[in-house]
Scaffold this active site. Structure first.
Site, short mmCIF file in Angstrom:
data_model
loop_
_atom_site.label_atom_id
_atom_site.label_comp_id
_atom_site.label_asym_id
_atom_site.label_seq_id
_atom_site.Cartn_x
_atom_site.Cartn_y
_atom_site.Cartn_z
N ASP A 64 12.70 18.90 24.52
CA ASP A 64 13.50 18.00 25.34
C ASP A 64 12.64 16.92 25.97
O ASP A 64 11.47 17.15 26.28
CB ASP A 64 14.21 18.83 26.43
CG ASP A 64 15.36 18.07 27.07
OD1 ASP A 64 15.75 17.01 26.55
OD2 ASP A 64 15.86 18.55 28.11
N ASN A 94 12.52 13.43 24.82
CA ASN A 94 12.13 12.29 23.97
C ASN A 94 12.67 10.97 24.52
O ASN A 94 11.96 9.96 24.54
CB ASN A 94 12.69 12.46 22.54
CG ASN A 94 12.06 13.60 21.79
OD1 ASN A 94 11.08 14.18 22.24
ND2 ASN A 94 12.63 13.94 20.64
N GLY A 95 13.94 11.01 24.95
CA GLY A 95 14.58 9.79 25.45
C GLY A 95 13.89 9.28 26.70
O GLY A 95 13.56 8.09 26.81
N ARG A 105 15.29 4.91 22.61
CA ARG A 105 15.21 6.37 22.55
C ARG A 105 14.62 6.87 21.22
O ARG A 105 13.86 7.83 21.19
CB ARG A 105 16.61 6.98 22.73
CG ARG A 105 17.24 6.67 24.09
CD ARG A 105 18.66 7.21 24.14
NE ARG A 105 18.69 8.61 23.82
CZ ARG A 105 18.38 9.59 24.66
NH1 ARG A 105 18.04 9.29 25.90
NH2 ARG A 105 18.43 10.83 24.29
N HIS A 134 11.89 9.90 19.70
CA HIS A 134 12.10 10.91 18.65
C HIS A 134 10.99 10.83 17.59
O HIS A 134 10.51 11.84 17.11
CB HIS A 134 13.48 10.73 17.99
CG HIS A 134 14.63 10.92 18.94
ND1 HIS A 134 14.67 11.95 19.85
CD2 HIS A 134 15.78 10.22 19.12
CE1 HIS A 134 15.80 11.87 20.55
NE2 HIS A 134 16.49 10.83 20.13
N SER A 161 21.68 19.69 18.40
CA SER A 161 22.77 20.61 18.74
C SER A 161 24.08 20.05 18.24
O SER A 161 24.18 18.85 17.93
CB SER A 161 22.84 20.79 20.26
OG SER A 161 23.28 19.59 20.86
N ASN A 167 25.04 17.23 20.21
CA ASN A 167 24.33 15.97 19.97
C ASN A 167 25.09 15.01 19.05
O ASN A 167 24.82 13.81 19.03
CB ASN A 167 22.93 16.22 19.38
CG ASN A 167 21.92 16.74 20.38
OD1 ASN A 167 20.97 17.42 20.02
ND2 ASN A 167 22.10 16.42 21.65
N ARG A 169 10.91 25.56 27.01
CA ARG A 169 11.69 24.33 27.11
C ARG A 169 10.85 23.28 27.83
O ARG A 169 10.30 23.54 28.90
CB ARG A 169 13.00 24.53 27.87
CG ARG A 169 13.81 23.23 27.92
CD ARG A 169 15.19 23.37 28.47
NE ARG A 169 15.92 22.12 28.27
CZ ARG A 169 17.22 22.00 28.10
NH1 ARG A 169 17.98 23.07 28.11
NH2 ARG A 169 17.79 20.82 27.91
N SER A 183 21.25 25.63 27.25
CA SER A 183 21.96 24.61 26.45
C SER A 183 22.50 25.14 25.11
O SER A 183 22.27 24.51 24.07
CB SER A 183 21.06 23.39 26.22
OG SER A 183 20.70 22.81 27.43
N GLU A 222 11.35 36.11 27.18
CA GLU A 222 10.68 35.51 28.33
C GLU A 222 10.86 34.00 28.25
O GLU A 222 10.65 33.39 27.19
CB GLU A 222 9.17 35.84 28.31
CG GLU A 222 8.87 37.32 28.43
CD GLU A 222 9.26 37.88 29.80
OE1 GLU A 222 9.20 37.14 30.80
OE2 GLU A 222 9.62 39.08 29.84
#
Ligand code: FPP
Length: 241
Positions: free
Chosen positions: A13, A15-16, A26, A30, A58, A61, A181, A189, A200
């Site tokens: 998470d 990139n943008g 954006r 990526h 996702s 997305n 994450r 998400s 974990e």
């Protein structure tokens, strides 16, 4: 090395935001994100991690602006195809999970080709979650189980944790032991909801394009310090009961 997580899952998470901070589009983020994917795949394979699952796109997305969706799809398919020979050389097999029905016939064919070409790789399995959402995956599993019961191939009493697990897209993959994450967000998400039951969780402020091998090692080292109880007491764990 004896406490290495066998399966690491990653929500890539930021990139943008990474691109935005540099005054860029954006999609630039990526593109830089692909470099972080390479570093992470190398770090995981070199350490001896057996499964690495990356949340690349996702189902939600698909709701992003058409321009971003199409650029991101092109980038991912191109990257996967360009890396095919490297994956073969490094003995890494590729598996794609998700609702591929929304991809074009041509893209699906190319993905299947790469999966087939790399299928002999036994060093590590790279699982790319593409057009994936966990609720979709679980709903599909319910549909498959219901159909089996309806056709008489399965009894109602056979529905249990094992048969549900076996009906998921990840049926032949052990549950992740560590989930990373990036970008400071602390959410799951819609990613591997069933499979993450005892995983974990590790959150880092780093944005995905800045994530490198050292960051992966740090996450693994943090995992190694934790006590995993799976519902047992600390005393039971200490006594190996
Ligand atoms: C999240 O950042 C990232 C994505 C939705 C795409 C991740 C895809 C790649 C890194 C491309 C390469 C992947 C493979 C497997 C070759 P975001 O856009 O949500 O960032 P933001 O939260 O800062 O807006």
């Amino acid at each position: 090395m004896s406490r290495l997580p066998g399966h690491v899952a990653v929500i890539m998470d930021g990139n943008g935001r990474w691109a935005h901070r540099r005054g860029r589009e954006r999609i630039f983020g990526h593109h830089e994100g692909v470099k972080a994917v390479r570093k992470t795949v190398d770090a995981a394979a070199e350490l001896g991690v057996k499964y690495l699952t990356l949340y690349a796109f996702s189902k939600e997305n698909w709701n992003r602006p058409d321009e971003e969706v199409s650029a991101l799809m092109d980038l991912m398919i191109e990257s996967i195809n360009n890396e095919t020979n490297t994956l073969i050389k490094k003995e890494i097999s590729l598996q794609v999970i998700g609702d591929l029905s929304r991809l074009s016939e041509n893209v699906r064919k190319r993905l299947h080709q790469t999966m087939k070409l790399t299928s002999g790789g036994t060093r590590m399995r790279l699982v790319v979650a593409l057009s994936y959402s966990s609720r979709w995956e679980i709903s599909e599993a319910c549909r498959r189980i219901a159909a089996a019961v309806k056709d008489g191939r399965m009894n109602l009493n056979d529905i249990n944790e094992e048969t549900v697990t076996a009906s998921l897209a990840t049926s032949d993959i052990p549950d992740p032991e560590l989930m990373i994450r990036t970008s400071g967000e602390k959410r799951i998400s819609n990613f591997l909801l069933w499979q993450l039951a005892y995983t974990e969780l590790y959150f880092t402020e780093k944005l995905w394009p800045d994530f490198g091998k050292e960051d992966f090692y740090k996450a693994v080292a943090d995992f190694q310090k934790r006590e995993r109880r799976h519902g047992k007491t600390s005393e039971q764990i200490a006594d190996n009961r």
